[in-house]
Write an enzyme that holds these catalytic residues in place. Structure first.
Site, PDB file in Angstrom:
ATOM      1  N   GLY A  84      58.928 -29.322  13.840  1.00  0.00           N
ATOM      2  CA  GLY A  84      58.063 -30.037  13.884  1.00  0.00           C
ATOM      3  C   GLY A  84      58.291 -31.323  15.046  1.00  0.00           C
ATOM      4  O   GLY A  84      57.773 -32.581  13.290  1.00  0.00           O
ATOM      5  N   THR A  85      58.674 -31.392  16.226  1.00  0.00           N
ATOM      6  CA  THR A  85      59.076 -32.363  17.013  1.00  0.00           C
ATOM      7  C   THR A  85      57.874 -33.146  16.785  1.00  0.00           C
ATOM      8  O   THR A  85      58.697 -34.662  16.395  1.00  0.00           O
ATOM      9  CB  THR A  85      59.554 -32.666  18.284  1.00  0.00           C
ATOM     10  OG1 THR A  85      61.152 -30.829  18.039  1.00  0.00           O
ATOM     11  CG2 THR A  85      60.044 -33.049  19.036  1.00  0.00           C
ATOM     12  N   ARG A  86      56.632 -32.771  16.846  1.00  0.00           N
ATOM     13  CA  ARG A  86      55.847 -33.711  17.085  1.00  0.00           C
ATOM     14  C   ARG A  86      55.277 -33.905  15.850  1.00  0.00           C
ATOM     15  O   ARG A  86      54.237 -35.331  16.484  1.00  0.00           O
ATOM     16  CB  ARG A  86      54.683 -33.033  17.233  1.00  0.00           C
ATOM     17  CG  ARG A  86      54.621 -32.600  19.013  1.00  0.00           C
ATOM     18  CD  ARG A  86      54.073 -31.462  19.907  1.00  0.00           C
ATOM     19  NE  ARG A  86      53.970 -29.980  19.369  1.00  0.00           N
ATOM     20  CZ  ARG A  86      52.799 -28.885  19.792  1.00  0.00           C
ATOM     21  NH1 ARG A  86      52.096 -29.396  20.025  1.00  0.00           N
ATOM     22  NH2 ARG A  86      53.598 -28.411  19.473  1.00  0.00           N
ATOM     23  N   MET A  87      55.662 -33.875  14.820  1.00  0.00           N
ATOM     24  CA  MET A  87      55.215 -34.599  13.524  1.00  0.00           C
ATOM     25  C   MET A  87      56.128 -36.512  13.289  1.00  0.00           C
ATOM     26  O   MET A  87      55.236 -36.956  13.049  1.00  0.00           O
ATOM     27  CB  MET A  87      55.249 -34.315  12.133  1.00  0.00           C
ATOM     28  CG  MET A  87      54.874 -31.989  12.168  1.00  0.00           C
ATOM     29  SD  MET A  87      53.163 -33.045  12.202  1.00  0.00           S
ATOM     30  CE  MET A  87      53.071 -33.545  10.734  1.00  0.00           C
TER      31      MET A  87
END
Ligand code: UD1
Ligand code: CA
Length: 246
Positions: free
Chosen positions: A16-19
């Site tokens: 979930g890198t984009r969190m």
């Protein structure tokens, strides 16, 4: 409908890198409950035999949250894609019956939708059903590719798609119902020859079609239920929808 012949695999190993947060994506909250908690609650109300949560990134935290009498976590390390995530559960899956695949980052799915997907898989006698949705622009979702007669051929990821395929409005929600034995057979054939060099669960569909097995797309008309959360903005949007409908 008795679903004691159905087990669930919930994918929750991704980073979930984009969190932009240290917290594993699936533990981000909607109305004070982690997204994964919403999925587990939904799955319990469908009345399945057992659920397996695939954990990887911050595995301990996610396992601690998910483990229960009817839920077992399975470690995926390293994380080589959605197909690989299901492959690691094969040793603990019960043979026969059906397996549904859910994602820990698709928190607004309703139990009625999952029950219908299972029912339609059983009544059609197909190897697999894919829950799909049709919109004008399917963005980064995987596209549902059909032949001229409307027969389901494959799921193609947006990043691997041709311009013609990108124009397809029907997309993969990431929710599947498989005959367990056919799924296990197809998983063994996966290759990672794609843009991300990952093992894609979605490629099981083209394999089954190639083997002459029947697969079907089951479309729902409510994109909110199959929203996949990848960013803080999407999480906020999902919470807004959740509060509106509750
Ligand atoms: C996936 C589908 C895409 C679909 C979309 C719906 C594939 C290849 N693509 O894309 O067709 O439109 O979901 O939301 O399946 N995960 C693991 N282990 C891994 C990789 C992922 O457990 O090694 C988990 C993630 O934590 C997440 C889920 O699988 O819960 C989906 O993974 P993600 O990377 O978000 O897939 P998408 O690119 O969104
Ligand atoms: Ca996603």
């Amino acid at each position: 409908m008795n679903n004691s012949d159905v087990q669930a695999v919930i994918l929750a190993a991704g980073k979930g890198t984009r969190m932009e947060s240290d917290l594993p994506k699936v533990l981000h909250q909607i109305n004070s409950k982690p997204m994964l908690g919403h999925v587990l609650e939904m799955v319990r109300s469908v009345g399945l035999s057992r659920s397996f949560v695939v954990v990887g990134h911050k595995a301990e935290l996610v396992s601690k949250f998910s483990d229960a009498d009817d839920v077992t976590s399975v470690l995926q390390e390293p994380q080589l894609g959605t197909g690989h995530a299901v492959q690691v559960t094969v040793p603990v899956l019960k043979a026969g019956g059906y397996t549904i695949i859910l994602c820990g980052d698709v928190p607004l799915l309703k139990s009625e939708t999952v029950s219908t997907l299972i029912e339609k898989t059983k009544s059609a006698g197909v190897s697999a059903s894919v829950l799909t949705c049709v919109v004008e622009n399917a963005g980064s979702y995987g596209r549902i590719v059909k032949d001229a007669d409307g027969n389901f051929k494959a799921i193609v990821e947006a990043r691997d798609a041709t311009a013609e395929q990108i124009a397809i409005g029907e997309y993969n929600s990431g929710v599947f119902c498989f005959k367990t034995d056919d799924m296990i057979e197809a998983l063994a054939e996966l290759k990672s020859d794609n843009d991300q060099s990952e093992y894609y669960l979605t490629d099981t569909i083209a394999y089954l079609v190639g083997e002459g097995r029947n697969v079907q797309a089951v479309a729902i008309d409510d994109p909110v239920q199959v929203m996949g959360i990848n960013t803080v903005a999407e999480l906020a949007e999902a919470e807004k929808y959740f509060l509106e409908r509750s």
